[in-house]
Design a protein around this motif. Structure first.
Motif, mmCIF file in Angstrom:
data_model
loop_
_atom_site.group_PDB
_atom_site.id
_atom_site.type_symbol
_atom_site.label_atom_id
_atom_site.label_comp_id
_atom_site.label_asym_id
_atom_site.label_seq_id
_atom_site.Cartn_x
_atom_site.Cartn_y
_atom_site.Cartn_z
ATOM 1 N N PRO A 194 0.851 -1.241 0.039
ATOM 2 C CA PRO A 194 -0.066 0.010 -0.054
ATOM 3 C C PRO A 194 0.716 1.159 0.162
ATOM 4 N N ILE A 195 0.203 2.384 -0.755
ATOM 5 C CA ILE A 195 1.195 3.452 -0.999
ATOM 6 C C ILE A 195 1.378 4.141 0.587
ATOM 7 N N THR A 196 0.563 4.036 1.460
ATOM 8 C CA THR A 196 0.597 4.703 2.766
ATOM 9 C C THR A 196 1.771 4.030 3.563
ATOM 10 N N ALA A 197 1.875 2.627 3.396
ATOM 11 C CA ALA A 197 2.963 1.826 4.116
ATOM 12 C C ALA A 197 4.121 2.252 3.621
ATOM 13 N N ALA A 198 4.530 2.428 2.372
ATOM 14 C CA ALA A 198 5.525 2.874 1.517
ATOM 15 C C ALA A 198 6.089 3.945 1.953
ATOM 16 N N ALA A 199 4.976 5.112 2.243
ATOM 17 C CA ALA A 199 5.523 6.552 2.476
ATOM 18 C C ALA A 199 5.768 6.450 4.050
ATOM 19 N N SER A 200 5.141 5.749 4.598
ATOM 20 C CA SER A 200 5.640 5.538 6.108
ATOM 21 C C SER A 200 7.289 5.077 6.287
ATOM 22 N N LEU A 201 7.493 3.963 5.260
ATOM 23 C CA LEU A 201 8.743 3.496 5.427
ATOM 24 C C LEU A 201 9.786 4.698 4.921
ATOM 25 N N LEU A 202 9.452 5.669 4.257
ATOM 26 C CA LEU A 202 10.345 6.772 3.886
ATOM 27 C C LEU A 202 10.426 7.623 4.940
ATOM 28 N N ALA A 203 9.369 7.862 5.820
ATOM 29 C CA ALA A 203 9.449 8.656 7.133
ATOM 30 C C ALA A 203 10.478 7.828 7.939
ATOM 31 N N VAL A 204 10.193 6.718 7.953
ATOM 32 C CA VAL A 204 11.510 5.946 8.730
ATOM 33 C C VAL A 204 12.802 6.202 8.472
ATOM 34 N N ILE A 205 12.993 6.280 7.130
ATOM 35 C CA ILE A 205 14.269 6.940 6.777
ATOM 36 C C ILE A 205 14.521 8.241 7.181
ATOM 37 N N GLY A 206 13.533 8.957 7.429
ATOM 38 C CA GLY A 206 13.839 10.366 8.146
ATOM 39 C C GLY A 206 14.209 10.108 9.399
ATOM 40 N N VAL A 207 13.690 9.402 10.109
ATOM 41 C CA VAL A 207 14.043 9.072 11.766
ATOM 42 C C VAL A 207 15.355 8.779 11.895
ATOM 43 N N PHE A 208 15.877 7.902 11.145
ATOM 44 C CA PHE A 208 17.262 7.540 11.264
ATOM 45 C C PHE A 208 18.422 8.309 10.286
ATOM 46 N N ASP A 209 17.768 9.142 9.534
ATOM 47 C CA ASP A 209 18.559 10.242 8.765
ATOM 48 C C ASP A 209 19.201 11.111 9.745
ATOM 49 N N ILE A 256 12.941 -3.579 6.927
ATOM 50 C CA ILE A 256 13.041 -2.679 7.945
ATOM 51 C C ILE A 256 14.572 -2.415 8.274
ATOM 52 N N PHE A 257 15.384 -3.512 8.074
ATOM 53 C CA PHE A 257 16.913 -3.437 8.187
ATOM 54 C C PHE A 257 17.346 -2.304 7.125
ATOM 55 N N PHE A 258 16.892 -2.743 5.785
ATOM 56 C CA PHE A 258 17.398 -1.976 4.723
ATOM 57 C C PHE A 258 16.858 -0.517 5.107
ATOM 58 N N ILE A 259 15.713 -0.079 5.279
ATOM 59 C CA ILE A 259 15.456 1.243 5.836
ATOM 60 C C ILE A 259 16.232 1.856 6.723
ATOM 61 N N VAL A 260 16.245 1.054 7.879
ATOM 62 C CA VAL A 260 17.229 1.515 8.991
ATOM 63 C C VAL A 260 18.516 1.917 8.398
ATOM 64 N N PHE A 261 19.175 1.168 7.707
ATOM 65 C CA PHE A 261 20.396 1.233 6.912
ATOM 66 C C PHE A 261 20.666 2.396 6.317
ATOM 67 N N TYR A 262 19.530 2.382 5.317
ATOM 68 C CA TYR A 262 19.775 3.356 4.370
ATOM 69 C C TYR A 262 19.282 5.043 5.034
ATOM 70 N N GLY A 263 18.350 4.980 6.124
ATOM 71 C CA GLY A 263 18.375 6.122 6.986
ATOM 72 C C GLY A 263 19.649 6.691 7.448
ATOM 73 N N LEU A 264 20.457 5.805 8.174
ATOM 74 C CA LEU A 264 21.648 6.203 8.733
ATOM 75 C C LEU A 264 22.744 6.858 7.570
ATOM 76 N N ASP A 265 22.503 6.411 6.266
ATOM 77 C CA ASP A 265 23.533 6.779 5.201
ATOM 78 C C ASP A 265 23.037 7.697 4.267
ATOM 79 N N TRP A 266 21.763 8.086 4.617
ATOM 80 C CA TRP A 266 20.912 9.008 3.675
ATOM 81 C C TRP A 266 21.687 10.394 3.213
ATOM 82 N N VAL A 267 22.010 11.079 4.187
ATOM 83 C CA VAL A 267 22.638 12.394 3.896
ATOM 84 C C VAL A 267 23.930 12.560 4.854
ATOM 85 N N ALA A 268 24.271 11.391 5.158
ATOM 86 C CA ALA A 268 25.731 11.338 6.165
ATOM 87 C C ALA A 268 26.824 11.930 5.461
#
Length: 357
Positions: A194-209, A256-268
């Motif tokens: 679902p689109i809302t679930a995918a958008a929420s994953l992007l938001a999680v990237i923001g948390v770890f970013d 979830i692991f990918f999202i967390v990792f990519y968030g940590l690396d997003w604009v590092a």
């Protein structure tokens, strides 16, 4: 910002964003979308992009610059965290027009705070830059700031570090804004998520970013920036190679692991890139970083377009993930090629920093 000041530029930029986003509710054709969102929102957000963070860091701090640039960069991730789930819910429940109005009102709401609270220079408040031993007077407005910007570019393009920094940052933009931020939601939707679930994953990237970028700033103050960049790009590329196997109709632990990792690396990558600009270009570093940031946006734009073209051509995104992973590997190698500046002995025993041959 050199000519008119930080406060004026940011206030006008927020207003332009509000006008652009709000005007889209009346659009009836594609060219109006390009004008309102592409041109106006693009100009407004670009005027407050990472060159703003570089300018603030250089003016207000002489110590802990890596950490400060990481915190300022992480602010964009905080906005992603707040707005992505909210806007996706608004679109799902009330159509896209209320979402555009929400963006416009949010931008306008910040303008009074910027005008009343933001200052252009520490001297405006009678303070020294953080870490400075002496008071620094506020410089006069720079006449010919546009000419200086071009002059600095013409000087920088004759140096190797500029092209390496611009190239790596173009790949950074390609693998973040252009790739994941643009294509992750439709790619996940292709697999039944679902689109809302995918958008929420992007938001999680923001948390770890937020965590990753602040940590990267702290590391930049303590370790060699080019080696940090090489590590960031290498691991980002490796993670993209696994993404095609992780997309599924539902959210599972490996994703979830990918999202967390990519968030940590997003604009590092931002704090070490800023640090290398300061190291090689001194007082002109904010302007040089602005041009390097332009390459970031060009890379993002190219992959945003080419990724969609590849999806339409092949019917899937797999080739996009693999190609982007390979680009990140190239960026890691480019980062390692950047030479450090070393002190040169001057007549009389002094030293000055010079670029490696």
């Amino acid at each position: 910002m050199d000519r008119f000041g930080i406060r004026r530029v940011v206030a006008v930029a927020l207003t332009v964003i509000a006008v652009g986003a709000g005007s889209t509710v009346w659009m009836t054709s594609a060219w109006q979308l390009m004008l309102c969102w592409g041109l106006l929102v693009g100009l407004g957000s670009g005027s407050m992009a990472l060159a703003f963070a570089a300018t603030v860091t250089n003016r207000w701090f002489t110590e802990r610059r890596g950490l400060v640039s990481g915190i300022l960069t992480a602010a964009s991730a905080s906005g992603q965290l707040i707005f992505l789930p909210l806007l996706s819910w608004i679109v799902s429940e009330h159509d896209w027009r209320p979402a555009a109005v929400t963006v416009a009102l949010a931008a306008l709401a910040v303008v009074p705070f910027v005008w009343l609270l933001l200052r252009d220079h520490p001297a405006d408040t009678g303070l020294k830059p953080y870490g400075a031993t002496e008071f620094v007077p506020k410089p006069a407005p720079v006449p010919g700031a546009a000419r200086r910007t071009i002059r600095v570019l013409l000087s920088a393009v004759r140096t190797g570090p500029f092209w390496l920094l611009a190239g790596t940052f173009a790949i950074c933009g390609a693998s973040t804004n252009g790739l994941i931020q643009t294509h992750f939601v439709p790619a996940a939707h292709d697999h039944g998520m679902p689109i809302t679930a995918a958008a929420s994953l992007l938001a999680v990237i923001g948390v770890f970013d937020v965590v990753g970028t602040i940590a990267s700033g702290w590391l930049t103050d303590r370790f060699e920036p080019r080696r940090l960049l090489a590590v960031y790009y290498a691991f980002r590329g490796l993670s993209l190679l696994f993404l095609p196997y992780l997309l599924a109709p539902s959210v599972h632990l490996p994703m979830i692991f990918f999202i967390v990792f990519y968030g940590l690396d997003w604009v590092a990558t931002v704090p070490p890139t800023m640090a290398l600009c300061r190291e090689h270009y001194g007082d002109d570093s904010a302007i040089v970083f602005g041009w390097v940031l332009a390459s970031h946006q060009v890379g993002a734009a190219l992959v945003a377009f080419l990724g969609g073209l590849a999806r339409d051509t092949f019917g899937e995104y797999d080739v996009v993930w693999y190609a982007s992973g390979a680009l990140c590997a190239v960026a890691a190698l480019m980062a390692l090629v950047i030479r450090r500046r070393r002190p040169a002995v001057l007549p009389g025993g002094g030293t000055a920093a010079v670029a490696g041959a």
